[in-house]
Write a protein that holds these residues in place. Structure first.
Motif, PDB file in Angstrom:
ATOM      1  N   MET A  66       6.035  -5.382   8.442  1.00  0.00           N
ATOM      2  CA  MET A  66       6.022  -4.010   7.946  1.00  0.00           C
ATOM      3  C   MET A  66       6.662  -3.826   6.574  1.00  0.00           C
ATOM      4  O   MET A  66       7.221  -2.789   6.284  1.00  0.00           O
ATOM      5  N   GLY A  67       6.583  -4.783   5.722  1.00  0.00           N
ATOM      6  CA  GLY A  67       7.211  -4.618   4.412  1.00  0.00           C
ATOM      7  C   GLY A  67       7.463  -6.005   3.922  1.00  0.00           C
ATOM      8  O   GLY A  67       7.756  -6.885   4.721  1.00  0.00           O
ATOM      9  N   VAL A 108       1.266  -7.665   4.574  1.00  0.00           N
ATOM     10  CA  VAL A 108       1.796  -6.601   5.421  1.00  0.00           C
ATOM     11  C   VAL A 108       0.727  -6.249   6.455  1.00  0.00           C
ATOM     12  O   VAL A 108      -0.450  -6.166   6.116  1.00  0.00           O
ATOM     13  N   GLY A 109       1.130  -6.092   7.705  1.00  0.00           N
ATOM     14  CA  GLY A 109       0.176  -5.752   8.754  1.00  0.00           C
ATOM     15  C   GLY A 109      -0.166  -6.937   9.643  1.00  0.00           C
ATOM     16  O   GLY A 109      -0.668  -6.744  10.752  1.00  0.00           O
ATOM     17  N   LEU A 143      -2.878  -1.350   5.505  1.00  0.00           N
ATOM     18  CA  LEU A 143      -2.185  -0.238   6.152  1.00  0.00           C
ATOM     19  C   LEU A 143      -2.014   0.893   5.146  1.00  0.00           C
ATOM     20  O   LEU A 143      -2.022   0.666   3.938  1.00  0.00           O
ATOM     21  N   PRO A 144      -1.856   2.121   5.639  1.00  0.00           N
ATOM     22  CA  PRO A 144      -1.569   3.251   4.735  1.00  0.00           C
ATOM     23  C   PRO A 144      -0.285   3.011   3.945  1.00  0.00           C
ATOM     24  O   PRO A 144       0.513   2.133   4.268  1.00  0.00           O
ATOM     25  N   GLU A 145      -0.088   3.848   2.964  1.00  0.00           N
ATOM     26  CA  GLU A 145       1.010   3.679   2.025  1.00  0.00           C
ATOM     27  C   GLU A 145       2.366   3.714   2.715  1.00  0.00           C
ATOM     28  O   GLU A 145       2.603   4.477   3.642  1.00  0.00           O
ATOM     29  N   LYS A 146       3.290   2.861   2.250  1.00  0.00           N
ATOM     30  CA  LYS A 146       4.545   2.664   2.976  1.00  0.00           C
ATOM     31  C   LYS A 146       5.492   3.850   2.899  1.00  0.00           C
ATOM     32  O   LYS A 146       6.300   4.058   3.785  1.00  0.00           O
ATOM     33  N   TRP A 147       5.394   4.620   1.831  1.00  0.00           N
ATOM     34  CA  TRP A 147       6.358   5.717   1.666  1.00  0.00           C
ATOM     35  C   TRP A 147       5.870   7.002   2.331  1.00  0.00           C
ATOM     36  O   TRP A 147       6.563   7.596   3.143  1.00  0.00           O
ATOM     37  N   HIS A 148       4.661   7.428   2.006  1.00  0.00           N
ATOM     38  CA  HIS A 148       4.150   8.687   2.558  1.00  0.00           C
ATOM     39  C   HIS A 148       3.540   8.496   3.938  1.00  0.00           C
ATOM     40  O   HIS A 148       3.366   9.441   4.682  1.00  0.00           O
ATOM     41  N   ILE A 165       1.263   2.894  14.225  1.00  0.00           N
ATOM     42  CA  ILE A 165       1.788   1.790  13.426  1.00  0.00           C
ATOM     43  C   ILE A 165       2.694   2.309  12.317  1.00  0.00           C
ATOM     44  O   ILE A 165       3.766   1.761  12.080  1.00  0.00           O
ATOM     45  N   VAL A 166       2.267   3.386  11.647  1.00  0.00           N
ATOM     46  CA  VAL A 166       3.028   3.786  10.460  1.00  0.00           C
ATOM     47  C   VAL A 166       3.896   5.023  10.628  1.00  0.00           C
ATOM     48  O   VAL A 166       4.798   5.242   9.827  1.00  0.00           O
TER      49      VAL A 166
END
Length: 496
Positions: A66-67, A108-109, A143-148, A165-166
RNA sequence: GGGCCAUUAGCUCAGUUCGGUAGAGCAGCUGACUCUUAAUCAGUUGGUCCAAGGUUCGAAUCCUUGAUGGCCCA
């Protein structure tokens, strides 16, 4: 079709794995601990004590990456499993050539199996120093954006797996819902109720007023309906001598979709012989205060900008009292059908012609009172006309021994002392049939076998239904039913 | 069923007022980097602007119809 560049990049890594003889989808790695457990074990130790990984045992964990924060010869990432997340640390010094190979293939993912020993970083974060790493599943979609994260509501519902997941808080809502249902089972099991399963496919529509879904059985050449309520079957069990039963299961109603309605929804229904609707009011107070306390630690629960207080006893009004005190409707006016119709018209209530006084009064109640019932409130004495399965009140046979519980302006529960007079029940069914002829699409049908069952004799009984989804909304501070249903019904999406 | 709003890169969003070359951050790719955690720094790829019509020399932008979703009302 042109492949998205991000998917292409990941598929290229997949090809490299295959070229290296690595299986991208193996199933031979067994994690031996959850990340949360490792955190529990070492939380209290200082970073000085935990400077050197070789002082600690090796753990096997598995989960989604995840990062990814890479510094050339060392790399940080997080691994997320069902229990939470833990940081992992890849070092060239530890892994040698394997380091470059893994980092070249890793995205990531991806789902990894990791063996490593714990230590604490400069910033004090518990981290596993990776000694062994294996791809357990190569992910080929970004994966969708990590911050938003994933914000788009439509995508969140359509691809709930991505939402989980996010968006970590989404899982908490469903964990609470699951816990709530467990507590409900415990509550009823402890009181000697049997949990039962009754048919979902009915030959006769009954047990509630709603439009059903139709389906068809080929071998029997027979139309069937998905059930709108389990009521009539649960009461057959009471006839059979069960005395206390409950069922938590899906009902299906072929009606509109809104923040309060999903075509399939979960209902708790329970039936208790030798009890009255008044006993059930107390039982409901006990159940809801228990759930609020167990799930939120207190009886006052935040819901949007409101505080809902589940401290018993809840307020009680008869429908007439509520109309007078909260709806501002003069109950004397409601004694005359024509005046009722006029009031309904002035409130923009659409009438189709089959409605009698009781039905119209109930509609006026819904229009004028319902959304004012914020704190838990029992409304009793519903008209017979809208209560075809409820026992008549001994003092006023025009109304029934029934209540509905309202919270935050919504109906949460519906209960009554059951009608066990077969002759009266027969007439009520016939009245339903008349209304159906007059155009009431929600009217129930005549259930011959149910009457037969009542003729054998059903003990005096009280029964109740509680909308599980709506209750979950209240207790998780969710404002759409779709936020408490894992996969809510949506119109089909267009695929390219 | 009615009203309002939204739909632009994988994700999060600008750009629409007043029509004039399609934008940013993250993600990806290339390179640097052994304690970061939205890592950082340099460079760079990526578009059916929801769909179909219309107006116009020219439309993401204006008009019409439709699709999906959201909120409100019935």
């Amino acid at each position: 079709m042109e492949e998205n560049i991000l998917i292409e990049s990941k598929k290229n890594k997949l090809k490299k794995m295959l070229a290296l003889g690595l299986n991208p989808y193996p199933n031979d790695f067994k994690p031996n601990i959850h990340t949360a457990k490792i955190k529990d074990m070492y939380e209290s130790k200082s970073k000085e004590e935990m400077h050197n990984p070789s002082d600690f045992p090796e753990f096997s964990i598995a989960g989604r990456v995840m990062g990814l924060r890479s510094f050339g010869k060392s790399t940080f990432a997080h691994i997320k499993d069902a229990s939470g997340k833990i940081q992992i640390f890849f070092q060239k010094a530890t892994l040698g050539e394997e380091y470059d190979k893994v980092l070249e293939l890793l995205d990531v993912g991806d789902i990894l199996g990791i063996k490593g020993r714990p230590f604490k970083t400069k910033t004090g974060e518990l981290t596993l120093n990776v000694e062994f790493c294996k791809f357990l599943c190569k992910s080929i979609r970004p994966l969708p954006e990590k911050w938003h994260g994933l914000v788009d509501i439509e995508t969140r519902y359509r691809q709930r797996y991505l939402d989980f997941i996010v968006n970590e808080e989404v899982k908490k809502v469903f964990e609470k819902r699951i816990k709530m249902i467990k507590l409900i089972r415990k509550f009823f099991d402890d009181k000697g109720f049997f949990e039962v399963e009754t048919p979902m496919m009915h030959q006769i529509v009954g047990g509630a007023t709603a439009k059903p879904f139709k389906t068809y059985h080929n071998a029997l050449d027979m139309e069937l309906y998905l059930r709108i309520a389990p009521e009539l079957y649960l009461k057959r069990l009471i006839v059979g001598g069960f005395e206390r039963v409950y069922e938590i299961n899906r009902n299906f109603r072929n009606e509109g979709i809104s923040t309060q309605h999903n075509p399939e929804f979960t209902m708790l229904e329970f039936y208790m012989a030798y009890a009255t609707y008044e006993d059930l009011m107390m039982l409901t107070e006990e159940l809801l205060s228990y759930l609020a306390l167990e799930l939120n630690g207190q009886l006052k629960v935040e819901y949007g900008d409101k505080i809902i207080d589940f401290t018993p006893p809840f307020k009680r009004y008869t429908m007439e009292e509520a109309l007078k005190e909260l709806g501002g409707v003069d109950i004397n006016d409601l004694k005359d059908l024509e005046v009722c119709k006029k009031i309904a018209k002035s409130l923009n209530i659409e009438l189709k012609g089959f409605e009698g006084r009781g039905k119209i009064i109930t509609e006026i109640f819904e229009k004028t009172v319902e959304d004012k019932l914020i704190q838990p409130t029992f409304i009793t004495h519903f008209p017979v006309e809208v209560s075809p399965l409820a026992r008549r009140n001994a003092e006023n046979p025009e109304v029934t021994d029934r209540f509905e519980l309202y919270i935050a302006g919504r109906e949460i529960a519906n209960a009554f002392s059951e009608l066990n007079d077969p002759e009266d029940q027969k007439n009520r069914f016939l009245h339903q049939l008349e209304n159906k002829m007059k155009g009431d699409e929600e009217a129930g049908e005549y259930d011959y076998d149910y009457i037969r069952a009542l003729e054998y004799g059903m003990p005096p009984t009280a029964g109740e239904g509680i909308g599980i989804d709506r209750l979950a909304m209240l207790l998780t501070n969710s404002h759409s039913i779709r936020d408490v249903i894992l996969f809510p019904l949506l119109k089909p999406e267009k695929h390219p």
